[in-house]
Motif scaffolding. Structure first.
Motif, mmCIF file in Angstrom:
data_model
loop_
_atom_site.group_PDB
_atom_site.id
_atom_site.type_symbol
_atom_site.label_atom_id
_atom_site.label_comp_id
_atom_site.label_asym_id
_atom_site.label_seq_id
_atom_site.Cartn_x
_atom_site.Cartn_y
_atom_site.Cartn_z
ATOM 1 N N LEU A 173 18.575 31.383 58.944
ATOM 2 C CA LEU A 173 18.619 30.266 59.732
ATOM 3 C C LEU A 173 19.454 30.380 60.978
ATOM 4 C CD1 LEU A 173 19.244 27.406 56.892
ATOM 5 C CD2 LEU A 173 17.155 28.653 57.551
ATOM 6 N N PHE A 174 19.046 29.919 62.014
ATOM 7 C CA PHE A 174 19.767 29.605 63.127
ATOM 8 C C PHE A 174 21.100 28.928 62.946
ATOM 9 C CE2 PHE A 174 15.860 30.767 65.279
ATOM 10 C CZ PHE A 174 16.549 31.586 66.686
ATOM 11 N N GLU A 175 22.188 29.452 63.423
ATOM 12 C CA GLU A 175 23.343 28.948 63.390
ATOM 13 C C GLU A 175 23.787 27.952 64.610
ATOM 14 O OE1 GLU A 175 26.374 31.467 62.427
ATOM 15 O OE2 GLU A 175 25.212 32.553 60.988
ATOM 16 N N ASN A 176 24.864 27.378 64.631
ATOM 17 C CA ASN A 176 25.443 26.548 65.727
ATOM 18 C C ASN A 176 26.781 26.900 65.774
ATOM 19 O OD1 ASN A 176 25.590 25.438 67.979
ATOM 20 N ND2 ASN A 176 25.468 23.264 67.110
ATOM 21 N N SER A 177 27.101 28.276 65.536
ATOM 22 C CA SER A 177 28.647 28.554 65.658
ATOM 23 C C SER A 177 29.282 28.608 66.743
ATOM 24 C CB SER A 177 28.822 29.931 64.915
ATOM 25 O OG SER A 177 28.103 30.169 63.761
ATOM 26 N N ASP A 178 30.580 28.013 66.976
ATOM 27 C CA ASP A 178 31.083 27.810 68.235
ATOM 28 C C ASP A 178 31.747 29.234 68.582
ATOM 29 O OD1 ASP A 178 33.707 27.784 66.994
ATOM 30 O OD2 ASP A 178 33.640 25.683 67.361
ATOM 31 N N PRO A 179 32.180 29.429 69.725
ATOM 32 C CA PRO A 179 32.985 30.752 69.929
ATOM 33 C C PRO A 179 34.131 31.228 68.906
ATOM 34 C CG PRO A 179 32.549 29.616 71.879
ATOM 35 C CD PRO A 179 32.105 28.627 71.048
ATOM 36 N N ALA A 180 34.906 30.062 68.617
ATOM 37 C CA ALA A 180 36.159 30.525 67.806
ATOM 38 C C ALA A 180 35.465 30.882 66.320
ATOM 39 C CB ALA A 180 37.032 29.320 67.702
ATOM 40 N N GLU A 181 34.635 30.060 65.776
ATOM 41 C CA GLU A 181 33.904 30.394 64.531
ATOM 42 C C GLU A 181 33.468 31.879 64.590
ATOM 43 O OE1 GLU A 181 32.177 26.200 62.812
ATOM 44 O OE2 GLU A 181 31.583 27.163 64.308
ATOM 45 N N LEU A 182 32.799 32.105 65.524
ATOM 46 C CA LEU A 182 32.151 33.437 65.564
ATOM 47 C C LEU A 182 33.154 34.587 65.538
ATOM 48 C CD1 LEU A 182 29.020 33.477 67.887
ATOM 49 C CD2 LEU A 182 29.012 34.067 65.428
ATOM 50 N N ALA A 183 34.074 34.236 66.367
ATOM 51 C CA ALA A 183 35.206 35.407 66.664
ATOM 52 C C ALA A 183 36.070 35.544 65.151
ATOM 53 C CB ALA A 183 36.164 34.800 67.659
#
Lengths: 341, 341, 341, 341
Positions: D56-66
């Motif tokens: 699925l496409f995610e909507n992770s924000d920069p901090a989450e991804l990092a």
């Protein structure tokens, strides 16, 4: 004769502007568009540069247009539902209306509601309206006050098929129609699904199994057959700008190919915009784009007993604006081909 | 496994070259073309620049190819009529043959002659050949010596339709198929009629009413139905390079849409190259070009009692070269998707 | 006025047929084609179905045509080299000739030979011929007996550029012209390289560095500059049927953008077929196809000191057949726009 | 190696998804899109049906991804301005970043502001970033933490031109570049101006005279020349989906065509994705679409003293996603061609 085009910013309206501005017996007096009001016609329709540089789009409302003394006839190139209000005011003011929307194509308001998802916007006015397929309608239509232009798909289907149904040469059952339409049939679009990269190099069916145009196709065929006719209609989107290629598969009712062609000749031999091709030649959208013609031919398959009939037209000309002008010409008693090729 | 491609200068052969040169379990040993013999593969197929710069087209005759010890399997991408002689020599020499021509698709030589206008070039070899639709053929096929790849149109039609005919969910009469094919389906062409300006912005039917592919479509459907099945097949040429969009109208034999989908799921749920789309989603050639997939979905029209089934495939991949490689993979017991997407 | 079209089976000839058959002051008396002789015009040019069904292609030779009393003017839509013989006979017989080939475009036979690879076919007749760019030629041209129509690329380049060179507003050095042409510019083709699948989804330069049209472009610019002007001309093939988009990069000779526009206005404000667009608007082939217009605009880049000038035209209309008719109209003293849009 | 694609719903991201999901050394762990979050990848990118159905496409924000431990490298396929915030978090967390946006392509923030109309979003991070043209950058780049991928136009221009400027074979003045790009270069569009009917059969220049990509083209050329280089860059929109055809006109600095080719050979003979074509062969976008190649050739015009250099690439592969993967491969010490053709 002075004309107005109401809702002229779409592809149908644009084609009307081009044709009417060159029509030798018509003066274009007003071109309206809610979204383009105030802009020069030639900036919205750049093909008109040098031709209509001084004319601006107006935003006249129905009452204003109806009150204009310099307008004799109005072409409505509006979405269904929006045309009826303009039509009402114009007819009440004694103007003739040639409506390219679906609002007055179907005589039964219940069918309109079934296919268009809303109750009919002006049932009373329906009585003053006539669905005009110029080659097929009988003379009475010219007395009406509002002429409803057939849809693009219906024109490509009814011209070849209706006389055969009427003459009993073909079955009223198991009729299957597949049409391939250029993308202008979907109108001017700002959706991603209609962006160049999505449509280019793509073919697909859509609107299955109950496209809106079925309503007028079946009503006309049923009237011709004096019986209920239901068909399968499968429209497709083709990666090209203009043109509809229609392929009709219909069981023969015992008729031969020669009888089919004889019936076509009987109906159309004196009609300038219907071109009957030999059975060995297939109509091609390329050769009708820019013209008001329907090209058509047929084969018979003895293995299945079916006729396979193919037709081609320009969806924006014979399927919309050209046919509207053909109606004007006939109504006025002008040569049917005036301003058309 | 060492492979040869015979007749690799057309679009089907070119696609085979691309796919096999990247296939992890295959080494391409020979690429032949009478007209291009001596030229580097990468000059005839410029997409292969940097990949196959050192390989030259050969002009090996059937006997020479058959005698080559470095070839295990040969793909024949030749015109019908020309493939049989290569096939005979290769099979006699103990090579496996995967034939993309029509020569061994039809088990009845009389039908071959009826549709291809010439007597069958090698009736004896027919007995050693099998028409392989990978998702539908039963296991015995892998024992044969020659595998006949289905045609492009037949693949797009038989994958969705054959299981329904076999299960008795649909009528065996009044089946109407319209297909819309990209122009690569006509092969590399040097006729004016296939020049860019003639095909671009053009749609038309052709090959009515008895296109050659009918022969294999009807034979396969008839075997599945254990009864004679005759259909109406209307192919069309679309202004795009690749892809076939097929629309099948077939009366339900009392089955519901749910029963149709259940049958599809039963046949295809574990098949990687058949994608069953929801009834509300229409297959689009754009999304299958470059892949070995058939996408398909269906609707039921309660007004007519028909199912309308649509499918999409890449005519050069699933409709030709990809399916040939899928056959190779299955025959060898490799993962079905090796070298394919 | 009675007209003949010689060599009418190509795209240029076809466009002439369409335009002249609708021209209110011209009667089309003969349409010739060696390869199509005896065939109805409407079968070779299906867009003319219903319009020119009774006219057949002829195979008249130069002497026969010249002897015809019912022909006043002949349009030559022949390949270079082939036009001169017809022109000679027709001129000798007192007919006017409007030549769309390259045979009389270049006044210097040595340049003709350099660019066309053959000695000039009729040097004597050159003296009676005039290269006519209707917006730029001076009045004397109308006295000549043969009018040479400019090529498609040259028209799109000379209309915007020549007045600037003449007025000294731009440098005579470092002029770089890139043009993108629709594929009809290559004529009706039966080569694989021009087949649909090869041209579609493809862009490429060709004819580098010395395309034939350079000969007339440079001759005209040099005459205007009263100095030798050599340019870099890079033509490209675009995946579309019609239209040329030209982009000219030329160093300003100290002039401002306002001065450039003032010069254009001076030359073209009363010319119906030249449309000067604002500096912020880019010409688009879409909006000129089907018309006889050249649309053009310019920007100045203060970083480089260059003007970047863009133009758009229909290669088959303003770049060929439409311009030929414009020449006829002007020669006859008719309204310049008669039969054109 | 575990990868994330940030902003994967555009054409560049889509191409990355296709390439990385088939890359033998990469596992795709996350695919993000603000607008498509929650939707299956295969419904947004239907070409991935059967391949990425469960992701699925995610909507992770920069901090989450990092903070994600299962991500080693992130590809940023975001608009300029939006990429910097993700890059900052990811770099701070020790991830490698391959950025396809313009945010870190230009080393001078003033130039960034001049061309992108906003102050640079993260000047500090610029010091940790490197503009990586894989065939041209020197080895030091692999030590950086953020790799900026060149733009599509710049790649097609710098690969052929930069070595010539660096070697002093060509003038640093009067360089004129015309490029002709497929419409996917404009991204997924929902504007009427990019709808099928508007783009089809249309060619036009745009972005004159100062397209954003000039900033990185001129910076790279100036570094190579050790002098200020300013060029004229004229981009055009072509009616095709993919591909860029670039034509560079540049005065020779006394060099011969042989010297030009020798320099190219010196730079590129061992580079798998640069294909030097003979002077007589013109690059064609058709043959590079789907590959990571730049094809290029050159002619010299002795009349003008100019070289005319043409190149072709796939704007979405070598011009974006393929080059990003090539950078990954080189950085990791893998074969440069892994997962690419």
């Amino acid at each position: 004769m002075n004309a107005a085009i109401v809702g002229a910013s779409g592809y149908g309206g644009e084609t009307l502007v081009k044709l009417l501005s060159a029509h030798p017996k018509v003066t274009l007096k007003a071109v309206t568009s809610r979204s383009k009001a105030g802009e020069p016609v030639s900036s919205v329709i750049p093909a008109m540069r040098g031709v209509l540089d001084d004319m601006l789009f107006e935003n006249s409302d129905p009452a204003e247009l109806a009150a204009r003394e310099d307008i004799d006839v109005a072409f409505l190139a509006l979405p269904h539902g929006a045309a009826a209000e303009y039509a009402r005011h114009l007819v009440d003011a004694g103007k003739k209306v040639i409506d390219l929307s679906a609002d007055f194509r179907i005589s039964d308001p219940a069918i309109y509601e079934e296919f268009y998802g809303a109750s009919h916007p002006d049932v009373d006015l329906l009585a003053k309206a006539e669905y005009v397929m110029p080659e097929l309608s009988d003379d009475a239509w010219e007395q009406k006050e509002l002429f409803a232009c057939p849809g693009c798909y219906p024109t490509s289907i009814l011209v070849p098929l209706l006389p055969l149904v009427k003459a009993g040469l073909v079955s009223k059952e198991h009729i299957v129609v597949n049409s391939y339409s250029g993308t202008s049939g979907a109108g001017k679009q700002s959706k991603e699904a209609f962006s160049y990269c999505e449509v280019n190099e793509s073919s697909k069916a859509y609107g299955l199994p109950k496209h809106r145009h079925l309503s007028e196709i079946e009503e006309q065929l049923s009237k011709a057959a004096e019986d209920k006719v239901i068909i399968q209609f499968n429209p497709h989107l083709a990666p090209m700008n203009r043109g509809i290629a229609t392929t009709i598969t219909v069981p023969s009712a015992g008729a031969t190919l020669e009888e089919l062609y004889a019936e076509w000749e009987k109906c159309y031999s004196d009609k300038p915009f219907v071109c009957i091709l030999p059975s060995s030649t297939r109509p091609d959208t390329k050769y009708v784009v820019g013209t008001n013609r329907v090209d058509m031919s047929a084969v018979k398959d003895d293995r299945t007993g079916n006729f396979v009939i193919t037709s081609a037209e320009d969806n924006l000309v014979k399927g919309a604006s050209g046919q509207a002008i053909q109606i004007l010409n006939l109504w006025q008693g002008w040569d049917e081909t005036t301003g058309l090729i």
